[in-house]
Design an enzyme around this catalytic site. Sequence first.
Site, PDB file in Angstrom:
ATOM      1  N   TYR A   1       1.154  -1.181  -0.068  1.00  0.00           N
ATOM      2  CA  TYR A   1      -0.011  -0.027   0.088  1.00  0.00           C
ATOM      3  C   TYR A   1       0.729   1.594  -0.066  1.00  0.00           C
ATOM      4  O   TYR A   1       0.171   1.965  -0.776  1.00  0.00           O
ATOM      5  CB  TYR A   1      -0.689   0.054   1.103  1.00  0.00           C
ATOM      6  CG  TYR A   1      -2.372  -0.844   1.385  1.00  0.00           C
ATOM      7  CD1 TYR A   1      -2.032  -1.275   0.410  1.00  0.00           C
ATOM      8  CD2 TYR A   1      -2.730  -0.932   2.117  1.00  0.00           C
ATOM      9  CE1 TYR A   1      -3.061  -2.961  -0.208  1.00  0.00           C
ATOM     10  CE2 TYR A   1      -3.908  -1.823   2.197  1.00  0.00           C
ATOM     11  CZ  TYR A   1      -4.102  -2.908   0.839  1.00  0.00           C
ATOM     12  OH  TYR A   1      -5.242  -3.709   1.573  1.00  0.00           O
TER      13      TYR A   1
ATOM     14  N   LYS B   1       3.679 -15.685   1.870  1.00  0.00           N
ATOM     15  CA  LYS B   1       3.767 -16.186   0.253  1.00  0.00           C
ATOM     16  C   LYS B   1       5.166 -16.928  -0.082  1.00  0.00           C
ATOM     17  O   LYS B   1       5.819 -16.082  -1.137  1.00  0.00           O
ATOM     18  CB  LYS B   1       2.886 -14.919   0.116  1.00  0.00           C
ATOM     19  CG  LYS B   1       2.423 -16.101  -1.760  1.00  0.00           C
ATOM     20  CD  LYS B   1       1.329 -17.464  -1.886  1.00  0.00           C
ATOM     21  CE  LYS B   1       1.139 -18.236  -2.752  1.00  0.00           C
ATOM     22  NZ  LYS B   1       0.784 -19.083  -2.400  1.00  0.00           N
TER      23      LYS B   1
ATOM     24  N   ASP C   1      -2.463 -18.197   1.174  1.00  0.00           N
ATOM     25  CA  ASP C   1      -3.595 -19.079   0.381  1.00  0.00           C
ATOM     26  C   ASP C   1      -4.673 -20.338   1.606  1.00  0.00           C
ATOM     27  O   ASP C   1      -6.036 -20.023   1.656  1.00  0.00           O
ATOM     28  CB  ASP C   1      -3.787 -19.630  -1.307  1.00  0.00           C
ATOM     29  CG  ASP C   1      -2.415 -20.489  -0.781  1.00  0.00           C
ATOM     30  OD1 ASP C   1      -1.918 -19.549  -0.285  1.00  0.00           O
ATOM     31  OD2 ASP C   1      -2.165 -20.593  -2.315  1.00  0.00           O
TER      32      ASP C   1
ATOM     33  N   ASP D   1      -5.449  -7.404   5.800  1.00  0.00           N
ATOM     34  CA  ASP D   1      -6.316  -6.832   5.660  1.00  0.00           C
ATOM     35  C   ASP D   1      -7.501  -7.707   4.566  1.00  0.00           C
ATOM     36  O   ASP D   1      -8.757  -7.340   5.307  1.00  0.00           O
ATOM     37  CB  ASP D   1      -5.613  -5.499   4.126  1.00  0.00           C
ATOM     38  CG  ASP D   1      -7.047  -4.444   3.814  1.00  0.00           C
ATOM     39  OD1 ASP D   1      -8.396  -4.332   4.620  1.00  0.00           O
ATOM     40  OD2 ASP D   1      -7.225  -3.555   2.891  1.00  0.00           O
TER      41      ASP D   1
ATOM     42  N   ASP E   1     -10.808  -9.024   7.469  1.00  0.00           N
ATOM     43  CA  ASP E   1     -11.923  -8.439   6.858  1.00  0.00           C
ATOM     44  C   ASP E   1     -13.062 -10.585   6.548  1.00  0.00           C
ATOM     45  O   ASP E   1     -14.405 -10.115   6.978  1.00  0.00           O
ATOM     46  CB  ASP E   1     -12.762  -7.505   4.889  1.00  0.00           C
ATOM     47  CG  ASP E   1     -11.827  -6.236   5.562  1.00  0.00           C
ATOM     48  OD1 ASP E   1     -12.231  -5.929   6.101  1.00  0.00           O
ATOM     49  OD2 ASP E   1     -13.282  -5.885   4.818  1.00  0.00           O
TER      50      ASP E   1
END
Length: 374
Positions: A143, A193, A225, A249, A253
């Site tokens: 970000y 990852k 994942d 993030d 959620d």
Amino acid sequence: MKTNKKITLLSGDGIGPEVSKEAEKLLTVIEDQFNYKIDIEKKDFGGIAIDNHGVPLPEDTLKTCQKSDAVLLAAIGGPKYDNLPREKRPESGLLGLRAGLNAFANLRPVMVFDSLLDSSTIKKEMLQGTDLLVVRELTGGVYFGKPKGIEVRNNERVGFNNMIYTESEIKRIAKVAFEIARKRKKKVTSIDKANVLDVSQLWRDVVIETSKNYSDVTLEHLYIDNAAMQLIRNPRQFDVMLAENLFGDILSDEAAMLTGSIGMLPSASLGDGKYPAIYEPVHGSAPDIAGKNLANPIAMTLSIAMMFKYSFNDEKVHDAIFNSVKKVLNAGYRTKDIYEEGKDGVTPSLLGTKEMGDLICKNLFLPYLRFSSI
Ligand code: NAD
């Protein structure tokens, strides 16, 4: 003698002012019951600041926040501001506030209340007893990484961002996760990852190095994942989930869905101690229900509980708030977002924002029980 605290309240937009009103009420009750003197300074932030000052984060707002003991933020944004250029929108104020307070560690507790097991779309047998905390790095990663942009190369547009972390950025967020895990169930699951991304390999290496100082905490690693899948398959396996900005993030959620409503989820964004932390509900300004006395104030209420735990080191007040919410929910009181008609032969009582806030204040009591979750 009373304990003095100065809180900057950023009510913001949409349902923000409604849930903030309930927060103010609760803070007044806390003053009375727990011997505090709490000064609340209200400042414009988000859309309301654009209306009144032309920018989402006025300098005076940031300065006031920096000088307070804690910042309580409700929610910002709304359709009125959607067509402004990105840097002038309310949401860009959020990035400025986090950067201005160096709030690099975002904590999102996910605790499933027994009385709300039916509110989630996940089977209740899988949910019962879920009590996890997502620790998300908030000021680095893709970000913020540079270079970034959209440009034309070989006659076509190319978009790019850079997921970049320094060793020290990883180390400081890992330390937060391990310290908190020590006070909970002593397990950290680090998400990355590393099978594909170099930045993730560094993440994993530094987390392992940091873990050497926390031999009492179990460390495991999951690829993002797999973590996304495991969170739905068996959320009870997790205690503290540590993730970089983008992965955190998305995961937080997803984790929010376990609780049934986004109106239930608090958060804290902690810095290095130089500036105060920010406490805010996870939800947005919910323009669809704004001004209708429909907003669930519990996410804001539990954010105040987190404030007392993490900024004021006061577990008594934290537990009292948490207990009050639990008691009200157990007694069958619901706002519309968590209302399920006639489940298990019991019809809950439907309340508005104000009435739910009143009940939580009324039930704030001693003695208290201990909870590890928020
Ligand atoms: P939202 O969280 O505002 O709303 C999503 C859905 O959840 C809506 O149906 C809403 O009615 C419901 N909801 C949210 N909070 C609730 C509560 N406390 N009680 C009951 N129901 C609740 O997300 P959105 O609709 O995607 O965004 C609306 C605005 O909020 C946008 O401008 C967005 O940019 C902004 N936003 C701000 C923040 C923040 O201030 N930190 C976070 C997310 C979104």
